[in-house]
Design a protein around this motif. Structure first.
Motif, mmCIF file in Angstrom:
data_model
loop_
_atom_site.group_PDB
_atom_site.id
_atom_site.type_symbol
_atom_site.label_atom_id
_atom_site.label_comp_id
_atom_site.label_asym_id
_atom_site.label_seq_id
_atom_site.Cartn_x
_atom_site.Cartn_y
_atom_site.Cartn_z
ATOM 1 N N TYR A 408 0.834 -1.204 0.000
ATOM 2 C CA TYR A 408 0.000 0.000 0.000
ATOM 3 C C TYR A 408 0.874 1.261 0.000
ATOM 4 N N GLN A 409 1.959 1.232 0.780
ATOM 5 C CA GLN A 409 2.818 2.414 0.873
ATOM 6 C C GLN A 409 3.464 2.745 -0.467
ATOM 7 N N ILE A 410 3.946 1.738 -1.158
ATOM 8 C CA ILE A 410 4.550 1.970 -2.472
ATOM 9 C C ILE A 410 3.529 2.606 -3.410
ATOM 10 N N LEU A 411 2.303 2.112 -3.396
ATOM 11 C CA LEU A 411 1.276 2.655 -4.285
ATOM 12 C C LEU A 411 0.878 4.072 -3.881
ATOM 13 N N LEU A 412 0.869 4.373 -2.583
ATOM 14 C CA LEU A 412 0.574 5.738 -2.149
ATOM 15 C C LEU A 412 1.567 6.728 -2.732
ATOM 16 N N HIS A 413 2.835 6.323 -2.828
ATOM 17 C CA HIS A 413 3.847 7.219 -3.395
ATOM 18 C C HIS A 413 3.790 7.283 -4.924
ATOM 19 N N CYS A 414 2.929 6.465 -5.529
ATOM 20 C CA CYS A 414 2.715 6.547 -6.977
ATOM 21 C C CYS A 414 1.542 7.449 -7.346
ATOM 22 N N LEU A 415 0.873 8.008 -6.337
ATOM 23 C CA LEU A 415 -0.291 8.846 -6.608
ATOM 24 C C LEU A 415 0.132 10.282 -6.916
ATOM 25 N N PRO A 416 -0.543 10.934 -7.842
ATOM 26 C CA PRO A 416 -0.135 12.283 -8.238
ATOM 27 C C PRO A 416 -0.550 13.377 -7.268
ATOM 28 N N SER A 417 -1.671 13.167 -6.553
ATOM 29 C CA SER A 417 -2.210 14.243 -5.713
ATOM 30 C C SER A 417 -1.912 14.063 -4.235
ATOM 31 N N GLY A 418 -1.466 12.876 -3.827
ATOM 32 C CA GLY A 418 -1.116 12.647 -2.434
ATOM 33 C C GLY A 418 -2.314 12.736 -1.517
ATOM 34 N N GLU A 419 -2.114 13.400 -0.376
ATOM 35 C CA GLU A 419 -3.179 13.538 0.608
ATOM 36 C C GLU A 419 -4.184 14.581 0.114
ATOM 37 N N VAL A 420 -5.370 14.137 -0.210
ATOM 38 C CA VAL A 420 -6.408 15.031 -0.716
ATOM 39 C C VAL A 420 -7.442 15.275 0.378
ATOM 40 N N GLY A 421 -8.049 16.440 0.340
ATOM 41 C CA GLY A 421 -9.043 16.791 1.334
ATOM 42 C C GLY A 421 -10.397 16.208 1.019
ATOM 43 N N PRO A 422 -11.362 16.422 1.915
ATOM 44 C CA PRO A 422 -12.724 15.922 1.683
ATOM 45 C C PRO A 422 -13.296 16.456 0.367
ATOM 46 N N GLY A 423 -13.843 15.545 -0.420
ATOM 47 C CA GLY A 423 -14.436 15.953 -1.690
ATOM 48 C C GLY A 423 -13.450 16.081 -2.827
ATOM 49 N N GLU A 424 -12.132 16.039 -2.527
ATOM 50 C CA GLU A 424 -11.121 16.125 -3.579
ATOM 51 C C GLU A 424 -10.816 14.735 -4.123
ATOM 52 N N LYS A 425 -10.351 14.698 -5.362
ATOM 53 C CA LYS A 425 -10.032 13.437 -6.003
ATOM 54 C C LYS A 425 -8.592 13.429 -6.479
ATOM 55 N N GLN A 426 -8.052 12.198 -6.667
ATOM 56 C CA GLN A 426 -6.733 12.056 -7.269
ATOM 57 C C GLN A 426 -6.779 12.504 -8.729
ATOM 58 N N GLY A 427 -5.671 13.076 -9.205
ATOM 59 C CA GLY A 427 -5.589 13.422 -10.616
ATOM 60 C C GLY A 427 -4.636 14.557 -10.914
ATOM 61 N N ARG A 428 -4.648 15.607 -10.091
ATOM 62 C CA ARG A 428 -3.722 16.723 -10.308
ATOM 63 C C ARG A 428 -2.338 16.342 -9.803
ATOM 64 N N ASN A 429 -1.306 16.819 -10.500
ATOM 65 C CA ASN A 429 0.072 16.455 -10.138
ATOM 66 C C ASN A 429 0.620 17.440 -9.107
ATOM 67 N N PHE A 430 0.462 17.065 -7.820
ATOM 68 C CA PHE A 430 0.848 17.934 -6.714
ATOM 69 C C PHE A 430 2.028 17.394 -5.908
#
Length: 618
Positions: A408-430
């Motif tokens: 799970y940790q390896i995949l978390l570091h593959c996400l573009p948006s990281g920790e997103v707030g309520p209502g936010e989605k993965q997708g933006r490269n932050f």
């Protein structure tokens, strides 16, 4: 009798196809594909058609064989991996002796509070921990080098150029200059120097890095498919530089409004190499073709102090480029091979996917932390130790079992948006290093889980841009589960598609390579494809591969940081992957494969320091 589960049905179908249509060896298929038109496309629609035609033409297939390649390796003409410009002034760079850098997982949490100022020392560190040699290997009568940035076949088509303002503590402390990085001796070859009144129009303590590709280095081994691999390597290099910069307290961002021709002028291509022939060849040809060794500019990155908001004055930057385009350029490139093979489709397609100039404004994305379950999942390595000791696995041990939390940790570091707030989605490269890219995430991961304790074996899918979820689910097999596994972090959009042992399936779709089945997990990177090209242009074709290369670099580093290894897999049966997932048409395409697991080390191979003298590798 109940029908077999989905994974078993897929395995049976592919196994039958393997019996009926064993792929022909490379040497047998030189003339299996028709030639493309010899004229260069005149508009964007034709450019897109050219890119898609190239992509289809260079697929490996269970039914029609592998993409066209040389069939055998011409060792007498293996390209020299080291490009040099002589005569040109050389600026030696320092070999750091103390690996002072943040603990590896913290690089995804925040930038260092105090960015290092731009200097000869900081530029040296940037390149030493991103693009330099990492070791020499030797066995018997063979010796070869490894680099910090990975490359398909260790062939290294990617070249780096540094565009710097006056550099303190160097002989070039009063004028901007353009240089070529030489990894063999960790130095800068000074190609052109501006006059003292010429200013590089970016904020202080910043510089520009330009990447270019020499297609011949990859085409020597891989033939027509080489253009794909060159762009994987550009992505690896982008991520390597972005992560090295982050350890210095610098951020990185593509300067993607510059055109291909402006990048050519910035690194002096027309001043250095003969022009490509007109018209281009319409079939493969062999001979002493010096133009085949020319550099193809890929992209420019601006590196700047982190947590700085600023804009790029593109008109002023274009004026700067024009000034250098008429400068005197030092040095001629060394010859890389005596004879060459021109794979014509590469050069036709490279012409079609050139980026035009645009007037888009430069912006820096907000910084987001990547999700972190626990730092204790990682070894006690610094960023610098991880990047310099990373190695590409050759074989996997079929033994190592990964903990579910590590997966799970390896995949978390593959996400573009990281920790997103309520209502936010993965997708933006932050997050680091994805924030270097100036488009939203287009690439997702189809995962074959083999040896992860606490997680059922099977086929999984990581949705890296949740705006694509509905279209992915609609495009893929209707019988897939799309259920999140137990105890999966809430911020990780990971879904199980089907349960079952998928080792044979992973091996079969990855050109029947054991390494895809013998690790903890392997994966295919599935990109939104045709819609992206139609929406933005053919120039997005290489950028999709860059994104896969950035993901790949993260997987490489994550694997080493937890004590195992990884490697990219460029050989896979494209449409068999699509059939497995139920994908039809060109809406989504698989662009890169990867595997992570416990490596098998060849004890016959000796390792030697990258550079003589004092240094952290000595």
């Amino acid at each position: 009798m109940p029908s077999p589960p989905p994974l078993l049905r897929l395995r049976l179908r592919l196994r039958l196809r393997l019996r009926l249509h064993s792929p022909r060896p490379l040497a047998m298929i030189h003339s299996s594909t028709s030639h493309l038109p010899h004229h260069l496309p005149q508009n964007q629609t034709e450019n897109i058609t050219q890119a898609i035609t190239y992509h289809d033409r260079t697929k490996h297939s269970l039914t029609s064989g592998y993409a066209r390649g040389p069939g055998r390796l011409d060792w007498a003409n293996q390209p020299n991996p080291f490009l040099r410009f002589t005569p040109s002034p050389s600026l030696p760079l320092l070999h750091p002796t103390t690996p002072l850098s943040p603990h590896y997982p913290t690089i995804f949490d925040s930038f260092p509070s105090s960015p290092l100022p731009l200097s000869l020392s900081s530029v040296s560190s940037l390149l030493y921990y991103s693009l330099s040699l990492s070791a020499w290997k030797t066995t018997g009568f063979s010796t070869w080098s490894l680099r910090v940035n990975p490359s398909s076949g260790n062939l290294h088509p990617t070249e780096c150029h540094v565009v710097s303002p006056p550099l303190p503590n160097s002989p070039y402390n009063s004028s901007p200059f353009v240089s070529h990085y030489s990894p063999k001796d960790h130095s800068l070859e000074i190609r052109a120097v501006g006059h003292q009144n010429l200013k590089l129009p970016i904020i202080s303590d910043s510089l520009i890095v330009v990447f270019s590709s020499i297609f011949w280095r990859e085409a020597w081994k891989y033939g027509e498919r080489a253009l794909r691999y060159c762009n994987h390597d550009v992505g690896h290099a982008i991520a390597a530089v972005a992560i090295s910069a982050a350890a210095l307290g610098w951020d990185a961002r593509l300067l993607d409004s510059l055109s291909h021709s402006e990048l050519e002028a910035l690194i002096g291509v027309s001043k250095t190499y003969p022009p490509l022939p007109e018209p281009l060849p319409t079939k493969p040809m062999r001979g002493n073709l010096s133009w085949v060794e020319s550099q193809h500019p890929d992209c420019a990155l601006v590196l700047f102090p982190a947590n700085t908001n600023f804009t790029i004055n593109y008109p002023a930057l274009r004026e700067f480029v024009n000034e250098f385009s008429v400068s005197e350029w030092a040095g001629k490139p060394n010859s890389l091979s005596k004879d060459h093979v021109c794979w014509d489709v590469i050069y036709h397609t490279a012409g079609a996917i050139k980026k035009p100039a645009d007037d888009n404004c430069f912006s820096v994305n907000p910084f987001h932390k990547s999700g972190l379950i626990s730092e204790n999942l990682y070894k006690d390595f610094t960023v610098y130790e991880v990047v310099r000791k990373r190695r590409s696995a050759v074989d996997m041990d079929q033994v190592h079992i990964m903990e579910k939390e590590t997966f799970y940790q390896i995949l978390l570091h593959c996400l573009p948006s990281g920790e997103v707030g309520p209502g936010e989605k993965q997708g933006r490269n932050f997050t680091v290093p994805f924030r270097v890219l100036d488009w939203d995430a287009e690439v997702h991961l189809a995962l074959f889980v083999h040896r992860v304790r606490g997680l059922e074996k099977g086929l999984y899918f990581l949705v890296r841009n949740e705006e694509h979820f509905d279209s992915l689910k609609e495009a893929m097999r209707s019988q897939f589960e799309w259920t999140q596994p137990d105890n999966c972090p809430e911020t990780l959009p990971l879904y199980r598609l089907a349960k079952g042992d998928c080792q044979d399936l992973a091996k079969q779709v990855s050109c029947i390579q054991d390494i895809a089945s013998d690790g903890c997990f392997s994966l295919g990177m599935v990109a939104r494809f045709d819609p992206v090209l139609r929406e933005k242009g053919a120039w997005m074709y290489p950028r999709l591969f860059w994104e896969t290369g950035v993901i790949g670099q993260v997987l490489y580093l994550e694997a080493h940081a937890v004590g195992i290894s990884a490697t990219g897999i460029g050989c896979y049966f494209d449409d068999s992957v699509h059939e497995m997932l139920g994908l039809e048409g060109k809406k989504f395409q698989s662009l890169y494969h990867f595997t992570v697991g416990g490596p098998v080390l060849d004890k016959r191979i000796m390792s030697l320091p990258a550079y003589p003298g004092p240094g952290i590798d000595a």
